[in-house]
Design an enzyme around this catalytic site. Structure first.
Site, mmCIF file in Angstrom:
data_model
loop_
_atom_site.group_PDB
_atom_site.id
_atom_site.type_symbol
_atom_site.label_atom_id
_atom_site.label_comp_id
_atom_site.label_asym_id
_atom_site.label_seq_id
_atom_site.Cartn_x
_atom_site.Cartn_y
_atom_site.Cartn_z
ATOM 1 N N GLY A 23 0.808 -1.222 0.000
ATOM 2 C CA GLY A 23 0.000 0.000 0.000
ATOM 3 C C GLY A 23 0.836 1.265 0.000
ATOM 4 N N GLN A 56 -4.214 -11.550 13.347
ATOM 5 C CA GLN A 56 -2.841 -11.065 13.492
ATOM 6 C C GLN A 56 -2.373 -11.151 14.939
ATOM 7 O OE1 GLN A 56 -2.448 -7.306 11.393
ATOM 8 N NE2 GLN A 56 -2.638 -8.352 9.432
ATOM 9 N N VAL A 79 -1.587 0.754 13.051
ATOM 10 C CA VAL A 79 -1.857 1.963 12.264
ATOM 11 C C VAL A 79 -3.228 1.864 11.600
ATOM 12 C CG1 VAL A 79 -1.042 3.413 10.349
ATOM 13 C CG2 VAL A 79 0.617 2.240 11.838
ATOM 14 N N ASP A 82 -1.613 12.793 14.510
ATOM 15 C CA ASP A 82 -2.451 13.870 15.047
ATOM 16 C C ASP A 82 -1.608 14.816 15.910
ATOM 17 O OD1 ASP A 82 -4.851 12.430 14.064
ATOM 18 O OD2 ASP A 82 -4.240 10.997 15.583
ATOM 19 N N ARG A 108 0.362 16.950 13.644
ATOM 20 C CA ARG A 108 -0.535 17.945 13.038
ATOM 21 C C ARG A 108 -0.795 19.095 14.002
ATOM 22 N NH1 ARG A 108 -4.600 13.204 10.760
ATOM 23 N NH2 ARG A 108 -3.823 13.152 8.618
ATOM 24 N N HIS A 162 -8.225 7.840 17.785
ATOM 25 C CA HIS A 162 -7.763 8.380 16.497
ATOM 26 C C HIS A 162 -8.984 8.443 15.582
ATOM 27 C CE1 HIS A 162 -5.437 9.242 12.966
ATOM 28 N NE2 HIS A 162 -5.893 8.156 12.361
#
Length: 333
Positions: free
Chosen positions: A14, A112, A129, A159, A162, A187
């Site tokens: 990805g 997982q 993530v 965040d 940011r 999140h």
């Protein structure tokens, strides 16, 4: 030279991974003298793409990169891991209810977590993530009961970065002159970016962020909504989700786990809530301010919380409780 460490990245074909893998392989995360074996996991249809990523990593001729292992098999991917960065998750599709998204991701992160339990080292550090990151992280940790809950964390560093950047731009300083912002909670768009304890170095003088910005209505209004909605704003503009900034945040997060936080500073991470001073329910992955030393995080307890902050912190906790309880019904299914 040290022994190589094994680092897994899932969703490795990805766009976040594409921005991330080079930084890990060249030593920006685990150190300039730490050899690395990169393990790249993705779903079977993505294996041809993964082969291209492997070729590119080989073509970078990076001295620390000892091996790259592309795979679609969990028993290969999770074996003897020192670090696991779980980027891959089911994205929300148009018309999809949040409940459906949670159900799909519970299945992924249960698998997982079980693979971590069965194959990874018990000292493995796991960073989730893939969204919804907090609840996915909780499910993974519950599915790996012999790995300490403290070894699991989820990404709110994007965040945090940011928030730091928004304050820096407002004051007209570089972002490294802003420290100790906090992201509380989930999140998601309920997260609370808090600058009540942040400080700004302004022309060589350290001052409270509220004083440096000198605009309370912005700090309690547009600043918060800008950070909360930033992911959606990037998608609207780019027609793709945040990749470069997400990869940078992952690097920051893992590097701080490995090497610790600077004296007098904290960072934001989604970690296991257990007996904190802020009245946040136990058994959630909630973003707190943390300090890290010897690869161990500790919540910065005892910060003064005003009524404005309390309301925002409680609202995001309520959302996380609801997500957790919904996810746990799927876990038993």
């Amino acid at each position: 030279m040290a022994e190589p460490i094994r680092v897994l990245v899932t969703g490795a074909a990805g766009q976040i991974a594409y921005s991330l893998l080079y930084s890990i392989a060249k030593g920006d995360v685990f150190g300039k003298d730490q050899p690395i074996i990169l393990v790249l996991l993705d779903i079977t249809p993505m294996l041809p793409v993964l082969d291209g990523v492997v070729m590119e990593l080989q073509d970078c001729a990076l001295p620390l990169l000892r091996d790259v292992i592309p795979t679609d098999k969990v028993e290969v991917a999770f074996k003897d891991l020192d670090a696991a960065i779980l980027v891959g998750s089911m994205p929300r599709k148009e018309g999809m209810e949040r409940k459906d998204l949670l159900k799909a991701n519970v299945a992924i992160f249960k698998t997982q977590g079980e693979a971590l339990e069965k194959y990874a080292r018990k000292t493995v550090k796991v960073l989730v993530v893939g969204n919804p990151a907090n609840t996915n992280c909780l499910i993974a940790s519950k599915s790996a009961p012999s790995i300490p809950k403290e070894n699991f964390s989820c990404l709110t560093r994007l965040d945090h970065n940011r928030a730091r950047s928004q304050v820096a731009m407002r004051v007209g300083v570089s972002s490294d002159n802003v420290k100790n912002v906090i992201i509380w909670g989930n999140h998601s768009s309920t997260q609370y970016p808090d600058v009540h304890h942040a400080v700004v170095n302004h022309h060589g003088k350290e001052m409270a962020a509220f004083d440096a910005v000198n605009d309370e209505s912005w700090l309690k209004g547009d600043f918060i909504s800008t950070v909360q909605q930033r992911g959606a704003a990037v998608i609207k503009a780019r027609k793709l989700s945040s990749a470069m900034s997400a990869a940078k945040a992952i690097c920051d997060h893992m590097r701080d786990i490995w090497f610790g936080t600077p004296d007098g500073e904290w960072v934001s991470m989604g970690v296991y809530s257990s007996g904190n001073s802020y009245g946040v329910d136990d058994d959630l992955m909630y973003s707190f301010p943390v300090k890290i030393k010897n690869k161990t995080w500790k919540v910065v307890d005892g910060l003064a919380i005003n009524d404005f902050s309390r309301g925002k912190m409680d609202a995001t906790a309520t959302e996380l409780v609801d997500e957790r309880d919904t996810a746990l019904t799927f876990l038993g299914a």
